[in-house]
Design a protein around this motif. Structure first.
Motif, PDB file in Angstrom:
ATOM      1  N   PRO A  10       0.718  -0.879  -0.083  1.00  0.00           N
ATOM      2  CA  PRO A  10      -0.401   0.324  -0.006  1.00  0.00           C
ATOM      3  C   PRO A  10       0.828   1.487   0.041  1.00  0.00           C
ATOM      4  O   PRO A  10       0.263   2.537  -0.753  1.00  0.00           O
ATOM      5  CB  PRO A  10      -0.665   0.070   1.445  1.00  0.00           C
ATOM      6  CG  PRO A  10      -1.071  -1.623   1.372  1.00  0.00           C
ATOM      7  CD  PRO A  10       0.624  -2.086   1.106  1.00  0.00           C
ATOM      8  N   ASP A  11       2.159   1.185   0.542  1.00  0.00           N
ATOM      9  CA  ASP A  11       2.555   2.687   0.577  1.00  0.00           C
ATOM     10  C   ASP A  11       3.197   2.969  -0.880  1.00  0.00           C
ATOM     11  O   ASP A  11       3.759   3.460  -0.854  1.00  0.00           O
ATOM     12  CB  ASP A  11       4.162   2.147   1.807  1.00  0.00           C
ATOM     13  CG  ASP A  11       5.122   1.410   2.030  1.00  0.00           C
ATOM     14  OD1 ASP A  11       4.542   0.525   1.037  1.00  0.00           O
ATOM     15  OD2 ASP A  11       5.908   1.429   2.327  1.00  0.00           O
ATOM     16  N   ASP A  12       3.725   1.829  -1.142  1.00  0.00           N
ATOM     17  CA  ASP A  12       3.848   2.390  -2.846  1.00  0.00           C
ATOM     18  C   ASP A  12       2.979   2.670  -4.098  1.00  0.00           C
ATOM     19  O   ASP A  12       3.440   3.072  -4.746  1.00  0.00           O
ATOM     20  CB  ASP A  12       4.044   0.842  -4.135  1.00  0.00           C
ATOM     21  CG  ASP A  12       5.491   0.080  -3.109  1.00  0.00           C
ATOM     22  OD1 ASP A  12       6.448   0.720  -2.572  1.00  0.00           O
ATOM     23  OD2 ASP A  12       5.304  -0.731  -2.383  1.00  0.00           O
ATOM     24  N   VAL A  13       2.242   2.877  -3.118  1.00  0.00           N
ATOM     25  CA  VAL A  13       0.556   3.360  -4.212  1.00  0.00           C
ATOM     26  C   VAL A  13       1.224   4.995  -4.803  1.00  0.00           C
ATOM     27  O   VAL A  13       0.329   4.698  -7.132  1.00  0.00           O
ATOM     28  CB  VAL A  13      -0.758   3.924  -3.556  1.00  0.00           C
ATOM     29  CG1 VAL A  13      -0.406   5.365  -2.410  1.00  0.00           C
ATOM     30  CG2 VAL A  13      -1.744   4.274  -4.137  1.00  0.00           C
ATOM     31  N   ASN A  46      -6.321   7.037  -9.920  1.00  0.00           N
ATOM     32  CA  ASN A  46      -6.319   7.729  -8.990  1.00  0.00           C
ATOM     33  C   ASN A  46      -5.859   6.813  -7.664  1.00  0.00           C
ATOM     34  O   ASN A  46      -5.728   5.606  -7.433  1.00  0.00           O
ATOM     35  CB  ASN A  46      -7.378   8.409  -8.700  1.00  0.00           C
ATOM     36  CG  ASN A  46      -8.818   7.302  -8.442  1.00  0.00           C
ATOM     37  OD1 ASN A  46      -8.434   6.998  -6.512  1.00  0.00           O
ATOM     38  ND2 ASN A  46      -9.866   7.810  -9.375  1.00  0.00           N
ATOM     39  N   THR A  47      -5.278   7.721  -6.595  1.00  0.00           N
ATOM     40  CA  THR A  47      -5.130   7.115  -5.457  1.00  0.00           C
ATOM     41  C   THR A  47      -5.892   6.093  -5.088  1.00  0.00           C
ATOM     42  O   THR A  47      -5.431   5.165  -4.100  1.00  0.00           O
ATOM     43  CB  THR A  47      -4.004   8.034  -4.413  1.00  0.00           C
ATOM     44  OG1 THR A  47      -4.871   9.181  -3.889  1.00  0.00           O
ATOM     45  CG2 THR A  47      -2.575   8.879  -5.345  1.00  0.00           C
ATOM     46  N   ASN A  48      -7.354   6.847  -4.174  1.00  0.00           N
ATOM     47  CA  ASN A  48      -7.664   6.228  -3.562  1.00  0.00           C
ATOM     48  C   ASN A  48      -8.370   4.701  -4.547  1.00  0.00           C
ATOM     49  O   ASN A  48      -8.629   3.858  -3.540  1.00  0.00           O
ATOM     50  CB  ASN A  48      -9.094   6.955  -3.389  1.00  0.00           C
ATOM     51  CG  ASN A  48      -9.333   7.795  -2.606  1.00  0.00           C
ATOM     52  OD1 ASN A  48      -8.069   7.420  -1.741  1.00  0.00           O
ATOM     53  ND2 ASN A  48      -9.843   9.093  -2.755  1.00  0.00           N
ATOM     54  N   LYS A  49      -8.777   5.047  -5.495  1.00  0.00           N
ATOM     55  CA  LYS A  49      -9.156   3.497  -6.474  1.00  0.00           C
ATOM     56  C   LYS A  49      -7.901   2.080  -6.008  1.00  0.00           C
ATOM     57  O   LYS A  49      -8.613   0.954  -5.911  1.00  0.00           O
ATOM     58  CB  LYS A  49      -8.874   3.575  -8.222  1.00  0.00           C
ATOM     59  CG  LYS A  49      -9.819   2.614  -8.835  1.00  0.00           C
ATOM     60  CD  LYS A  49     -10.030   2.920 -10.320  1.00  0.00           C
ATOM     61  CE  LYS A  49     -11.005   1.390 -10.908  1.00  0.00           C
ATOM     62  NZ  LYS A  49     -10.111   0.563 -10.490  1.00  0.00           N
ATOM     63  N   LEU A  50      -6.319   2.643  -6.771  1.00  0.00           N
ATOM     64  CA  LEU A  50      -5.794   1.893  -6.418  1.00  0.00           C
ATOM     65  C   LEU A  50      -5.434   1.640  -4.989  1.00  0.00           C
ATOM     66  O   LEU A  50      -4.725  -0.072  -4.545  1.00  0.00           O
ATOM     67  CB  LEU A  50      -4.261   3.152  -6.962  1.00  0.00           C
ATOM     68  CG  LEU A  50      -4.283   3.085  -8.656  1.00  0.00           C
ATOM     69  CD1 LEU A  50      -2.176   4.277  -8.458  1.00  0.00           C
ATOM     70  CD2 LEU A  50      -3.995   1.570  -9.477  1.00  0.00           C
ATOM     71  N   HIS A  51      -5.510   1.735  -3.859  1.00  0.00           N
ATOM     72  CA  HIS A  51      -5.132   1.481  -2.319  1.00  0.00           C
ATOM     73  C   HIS A  51      -6.545   0.060  -2.399  1.00  0.00           C
ATOM     74  O   HIS A  51      -5.610  -0.647  -2.091  1.00  0.00           O
ATOM     75  CB  HIS A  51      -5.438   3.047  -1.815  1.00  0.00           C
ATOM     76  CG  HIS A  51      -4.681   3.850  -0.499  1.00  0.00           C
ATOM     77  ND1 HIS A  51      -3.470   2.958  -0.240  1.00  0.00           N
ATOM     78  CD2 HIS A  51      -4.213   4.845  -0.868  1.00  0.00           C
ATOM     79  CE1 HIS A  51      -2.232   3.584   0.374  1.00  0.00           C
ATOM     80  NE2 HIS A  51      -3.195   4.554   0.229  1.00  0.00           N
ATOM     81  N   ASP A  56      -6.871  -5.584  -2.196  1.00  0.00           N
ATOM     82  CA  ASP A  56      -8.070  -6.077  -2.630  1.00  0.00           C
ATOM     83  C   ASP A  56      -7.221  -7.680  -2.139  1.00  0.00           C
ATOM     84  O   ASP A  56      -5.861  -7.919  -3.104  1.00  0.00           O
ATOM     85  CB  ASP A  56      -8.338  -6.467  -3.921  1.00  0.00           C
ATOM     86  CG  ASP A  56      -9.285  -7.332  -4.361  1.00  0.00           C
ATOM     87  OD1 ASP A  56      -9.241  -8.371  -3.671  1.00  0.00           O
ATOM     88  OD2 ASP A  56     -10.241  -7.172  -5.015  1.00  0.00           O
ATOM     89  N   SER A  57      -7.702  -8.626  -1.454  1.00  0.00           N
ATOM     90  CA  SER A  57      -6.068 -10.321  -1.788  1.00  0.00           C
ATOM     91  C   SER A  57      -6.480 -11.020  -2.647  1.00  0.00           C
ATOM     92  O   SER A  57      -5.735 -11.693  -2.597  1.00  0.00           O
ATOM     93  CB  SER A  57      -6.797 -10.982   0.187  1.00  0.00           C
ATOM     94  OG  SER A  57      -8.704 -11.149  -0.385  1.00  0.00           O
ATOM     95  N   ASN A  58      -7.535 -10.476  -3.723  1.00  0.00           N
ATOM     96  CA  ASN A  58      -7.012 -11.244  -4.986  1.00  0.00           C
ATOM     97  C   ASN A  58      -6.622 -10.509  -6.373  1.00  0.00           C
ATOM     98  O   ASN A  58      -6.823 -11.273  -6.715  1.00  0.00           O
ATOM     99  CB  ASN A  58      -9.065 -11.659  -5.358  1.00  0.00           C
ATOM    100  CG  ASN A  58      -9.006 -12.882  -4.079  1.00  0.00           C
ATOM    101  OD1 ASN A  58      -9.308 -13.443  -4.007  1.00  0.00           O
ATOM    102  ND2 ASN A  58     -10.636 -11.635  -3.368  1.00  0.00           N
ATOM    103  N   SER A  59      -5.880  -9.487  -5.687  1.00  0.00           N
ATOM    104  CA  SER A  59      -5.044  -8.970  -6.789  1.00  0.00           C
ATOM    105  C   SER A  59      -3.974  -8.884  -5.910  1.00  0.00           C
ATOM    106  O   SER A  59      -3.598  -8.849  -5.454  1.00  0.00           O
ATOM    107  CB  SER A  59      -5.791  -7.468  -7.059  1.00  0.00           C
ATOM    108  OG  SER A  59      -6.766  -7.324  -7.541  1.00  0.00           O
ATOM    109  N   SER A  60      -2.437  -8.401  -7.333  1.00  0.00           N
ATOM    110  CA  SER A  60      -1.057  -8.582  -6.878  1.00  0.00           C
ATOM    111  C   SER A  60      -0.814  -7.777  -7.632  1.00  0.00           C
ATOM    112  O   SER A  60      -1.198  -7.619  -9.094  1.00  0.00           O
ATOM    113  CB  SER A  60      -0.406  -9.815  -5.851  1.00  0.00           C
ATOM    114  OG  SER A  60      -0.858 -10.624  -7.256  1.00  0.00           O
TER     115      SER A  60
END
Length: 171
Positions: A10-13, A46-51, A56-60
Motif C-alpha cells: 500500500p505505501d507504493d501507491v 487515482n490513489t483511492n482506487k489504487l489503494h 484486495d487479497s485477490n489482486s497483486s
C-alpha cells in the motif's frame, strides 16, 4: 543489468500511480483523444482506487526493476477480482506495462514468465488477459508467448466503448 521483482505494498501507491499514468499514456495517447485519455487516467489510476486494488487479497501487483530503475509492472487478479471470466482456475493479467525506455529489451517476456510462475504456483490452469483489438503490437507479442484469442468483451475509455480481445494461455 540485474532484474528484480518487488510485490507492491500500500505505501507504493504513489509510485504505482505515477508509473501507471506514464506507461498507459505512452501506450494509448496516440490512439485516443486527450479528453478520453484524461478521463480514463483520473478514473482508473487515482490513489483511492489504487489503494483499494492494493488492499484486495485477490489482486497483486509486482514492480520489475532494472537495477534501481522501475522498468515495468504487472497486476494479477484471481476470481472474484477478475474483470471478466471469474474462473477460479484462472489468473488474469489485468495490467502489464514496460516503460518506453526499456521496451525491446525482453522485459515483457520477463513479466509474462513471472505471471506464468505465479499461476503455476497457485495451481491455475490458464492465464488470460484483455487486449485492445487495435493494439496490434501487443496482440503479436501475446501470440508469440503462447496466448490465443478466446473471445472478446467491451472496455470503456471514459465514455467510449472499445473492444478487447480476450486472450488465453493454457498452462
Amino acid at each position: 543489468m540485474q532484474l528484480t521483482f518487488q510485490q507492491c505494498r500500500p505505501d507504493d501507491v504513489h509510485a504505482l500511480r505515477d508509473f501507471s499514468y506514464r506507461t498507459f499514456n505512452d501506450t494509448f495517447a496516440p490512439m485516443n483523444t486527450p479528453a478520453t485519455m484524461q478521463a480514463y487516467l483520473e478514473q482508473s489510476f487515482n490513489t483511492n482506487k489504487l489503494h483499494g486494488e492494493l488492499s484486495d487479497s485477490n489482486s497483486s501487483f509486482y514492480f520489475l526493476y532494472a537495477g534501481r530503475e522501475l522498468a515495468g509492472y504487472l497486476k494479477l487478479n484471481e476470481s472474484p477480482a477478475q474483470t471478466d471470466i471469474n474462473d477460479p482456475h484462472s489468473l488474469e493479467i489485468e495490467r502489464i506495462y514496460v516503460a518506453k525506455e526499456f521496451q525491446g529489451k525482453g522485459f515483457g517476456y520477463v513479466l509474462i514468465n513471472k505471471a506464468v510462475e505465479i499461476a503455476k504456483m497457485r495451481k491455475k490452469f490458464y492465464l488470460w488477459l484483455g487486449v485492445w483489438e487495435k493494439n496490434h503490437k501487443a496482440i503479436f507479442f501475446y501470440k508469440k508467448n503462447g496466448f490465443y484469442e478466446a473471445g472478446a468483451h467491451s472496455f470503456f475509455m471514459g465514455e467510449e466503448e472499445q473492444t478487447d480481445f480476450i486472450m488465453r494461455k493454457d498452462l
